[in-house]
Design a protein around this motif. Structure first.
Motif, PDB file in Angstrom:
ATOM      1  N   ARG A 131      20.457 -39.218  32.534  1.00  0.00           N
ATOM      2  CA  ARG A 131      20.358 -40.576  33.072  1.00  0.00           C
ATOM      3  C   ARG A 131      19.965 -41.588  31.999  1.00  0.00           C
ATOM      4  O   ARG A 131      20.248 -42.767  32.126  1.00  0.00           O
ATOM      5  CB  ARG A 131      19.338 -40.605  34.219  1.00  0.00           C
ATOM      6  CG  ARG A 131      19.791 -39.846  35.454  1.00  0.00           C
ATOM      7  CD  ARG A 131      18.654 -39.549  36.387  1.00  0.00           C
ATOM      8  NE  ARG A 131      17.639 -38.738  35.716  1.00  0.00           N
ATOM      9  CZ  ARG A 131      16.502 -38.337  36.267  1.00  0.00           C
ATOM     10  NH1 ARG A 131      16.234 -38.676  37.510  1.00  0.00           N
ATOM     11  NH2 ARG A 131      15.644 -37.605  35.577  1.00  0.00           N
ATOM     12  N   ALA A 182      25.075 -40.176  32.836  1.00  0.00           N
ATOM     13  CA  ALA A 182      25.505 -39.783  34.185  1.00  0.00           C
ATOM     14  C   ALA A 182      24.362 -39.089  34.909  1.00  0.00           C
ATOM     15  O   ALA A 182      23.626 -38.295  34.323  1.00  0.00           O
ATOM     16  CB  ALA A 182      26.703 -38.830  34.109  1.00  0.00           C
ATOM     17  N   ASP A 183      24.260 -39.395  36.192  1.00  0.00           N
ATOM     18  CA  ASP A 183      23.248 -38.774  37.049  1.00  0.00           C
ATOM     19  C   ASP A 183      23.941 -37.658  37.835  1.00  0.00           C
ATOM     20  O   ASP A 183      24.890 -37.923  38.589  1.00  0.00           O
ATOM     21  CB  ASP A 183      22.706 -39.860  38.002  1.00  0.00           C
ATOM     22  CG  ASP A 183      21.598 -39.355  38.915  1.00  0.00           C
ATOM     23  OD1 ASP A 183      21.527 -38.135  39.165  1.00  0.00           O
ATOM     24  OD2 ASP A 183      20.813 -40.193  39.396  1.00  0.00           O
ATOM     25  N   SER A 229      23.151 -36.134  40.383  1.00  0.00           N
ATOM     26  CA  SER A 229      23.060 -36.206  41.841  1.00  0.00           C
ATOM     27  C   SER A 229      24.054 -37.210  42.429  1.00  0.00           C
ATOM     28  O   SER A 229      24.116 -37.393  43.633  1.00  0.00           O
ATOM     29  CB  SER A 229      21.628 -36.548  42.277  1.00  0.00           C
ATOM     30  OG  SER A 229      21.311 -37.866  41.904  1.00  0.00           O
ATOM     31  N   ALA A 287      20.886 -29.647  33.975  1.00  0.00           N
ATOM     32  CA  ALA A 287      19.982 -30.715  34.447  1.00  0.00           C
ATOM     33  C   ALA A 287      19.236 -30.228  35.680  1.00  0.00           C
ATOM     34  O   ALA A 287      19.832 -29.658  36.597  1.00  0.00           O
ATOM     35  CB  ALA A 287      20.786 -31.972  34.781  1.00  0.00           C
ATOM     36  N   GLY A 289      12.759 -17.967  31.444  1.00  0.00           N
ATOM     37  CA  GLY A 289      11.341 -17.770  31.727  1.00  0.00           C
ATOM     38  C   GLY A 289      10.590 -19.013  31.285  1.00  0.00           C
ATOM     39  O   GLY A 289      11.087 -20.131  31.426  1.00  0.00           O
ATOM     40  N   THR A 329       8.916 -27.366  27.243  1.00  0.00           N
ATOM     41  CA  THR A 329       9.840 -28.449  26.863  1.00  0.00           C
ATOM     42  C   THR A 329       9.202 -29.786  27.209  1.00  0.00           C
ATOM     43  O   THR A 329       8.123 -29.827  27.809  1.00  0.00           O
ATOM     44  CB  THR A 329      11.160 -28.333  27.665  1.00  0.00           C
ATOM     45  OG1 THR A 329      10.830 -28.382  29.059  1.00  0.00           O
ATOM     46  CG2 THR A 329      11.924 -27.058  27.357  1.00  0.00           C
ATOM     47  N   VAL A 359       7.626 -34.646  33.211  1.00  0.00           N
ATOM     48  CA  VAL A 359       7.864 -34.503  34.650  1.00  0.00           C
ATOM     49  C   VAL A 359       6.654 -33.884  35.355  1.00  0.00           C
ATOM     50  O   VAL A 359       6.219 -34.354  36.395  1.00  0.00           O
ATOM     51  CB  VAL A 359       9.135 -33.655  34.911  1.00  0.00           C
ATOM     52  CG1 VAL A 359       9.427 -33.564  36.404  1.00  0.00           C
ATOM     53  CG2 VAL A 359      10.330 -34.222  34.161  1.00  0.00           C
TER      54      VAL A 359
END
Ligand SMILES: NC(=O)c1ccc[n+]([C@@H]2O[C@H](COP(=O)([O-])OP(=O)(O)OC[C@H]3O[C@@H](n4cnc5c(N)ncnc54)[C@H](OP(=O)(O)O)[C@@H]3O)[C@@H](O)[C@H]2O)c1
Length: 258
Positions: free
Chosen positions: A40, A61-62, A64, A90, A183, A187, A193
């Motif tokens: 995004r 580009a998204d 979803s 993603a 695993g 990141t 997030v």
């Protein structure tokens, strides 16, 4: 791995601007593929492409949004006329306690991780010919019961189910569909997030690596990228509909004390 493994193949890596997607895009490019990375944030994608080299192309580009993925497909069609590899990576990786899961959280999780995978693959299929390879991204959380992982783990289980159906759906077209289940791979997402501090990520990683991972370390984006190169290449031509767990053995051994 031979430099011929994916040489000249055209690959799409969704979420390729950071983390595992970036590592996979870099490994694919190093092995000679032409790589399209999506996400995004265009600035993040452009920076990532510039770091890797001029065979990597950034497209905002998204996942979803189906219209976004159809636009990506048209763009790749116009530039390359084909697509050989999808690494559908993603994902929205966040936990929420049972009893506190909101509808909004659930929708974002499913829109990114389930709808996103489905519509990415569906949009790209017209570009994919015989011998193409689709690689989806699940997670070890899909098959071990972790506290607070209901929504995320359920989407990752759905991804495994979709891959098995698609391996059958695409049998006549000789397109393989496999899953990679990473695993623990620290990141950007752990901080951006999940909201952990760098110290928390390090403490958590060191503790899990020592106590639970037989190879004695956490994974890297390159570890996952190596698996993507293999599953994207003709060297894995007899491997189809599998879930390749890339976790240093964490989910295959008993970590408790007898
Ligand atoms: N790291 C781990 O330990 C681990 C373990 C198991 C599975 N996984 C899975 O591996 C994948 C990558 O994880 P990661 O750790 O590399 O995550 P990350 O660092 O957070 O990267 C995720 C990438 O996906 C993109 N993205 C997120 N939502 C998107 C959307 N709606 N449309 C397009 N792009 C989107 C993000 O870019 P934008 O924000 O710019 O869109 C970002 O580049 C995920 O599917 C995750 O569930 C990770």
């Amino acid at each position: 791995m031979s430099s011929q493994a994916v040489k000249g193949k055209v690959a799409l890596v969704t979420g390729g601007g950071t983390g595992i997607g970036f590592g996979a895009a870099r490994r694919l490019a190093e092995e000679g593929a032409i790589v399209y990375i999506t996400g995004r944030r265009l600035d993040v994608l452009q920076e990532a492409a510039a770091k890797i080299g001029d065979t990597v192309h950034a497209v905002q580009a998204d996942v979803s949004k189906n219209e976004d993925m159809l636009r990506v497909a048209s763009f790749i069609q116009a530039e390359q006329g084909k697509l050989d590899i999808i690494f559908s990576n993603a994902g929205y990786y966040k936990v929420s306690r049972l009893g506190e899961i909101t509808e909004e959280f659930f929708d974002q999780m499913y829109n990114t991780n389930v709808k996103g995978n489905l519509f990415t693959v569906q949009a790209m299929l017209p570009l994919m010919g015989e011998g193409s390879s689709i690689i989806l991204t699940s997670s070890m959380t899909a098959f071990i019961g972790l506290p607070d992982y209901t929504s995320y783990a359920a989407t990752k289980g759905a991804i495994i189910a979709m891959a098995k159906c698609w391996a059958t759906d695409l049998k006549a077209r000789k397109i393989r569909v496999n899953v990679i289940s990473p695993g623990l791979v620290p990141t950007e997402g752990y901080e951006d997030v999940q909201g952990l501090s760098p110290e928390q990520v390090k403490d958590f990683s060191d503790r899990i690596a020592a106590a639970e991972i037989p190879v004695g370390r956490v994974g890297t984006a390159e570890d996952i990228g190596n698996a993507v190169v293999f599953l994207g290449s003709d060297a894995s031509g007899f491997i189809n509909a599998v879930n390749l767990v890339v976790d240093g053995g964490q989910t295959q051994v008993y970590a408790g004390k007898l």
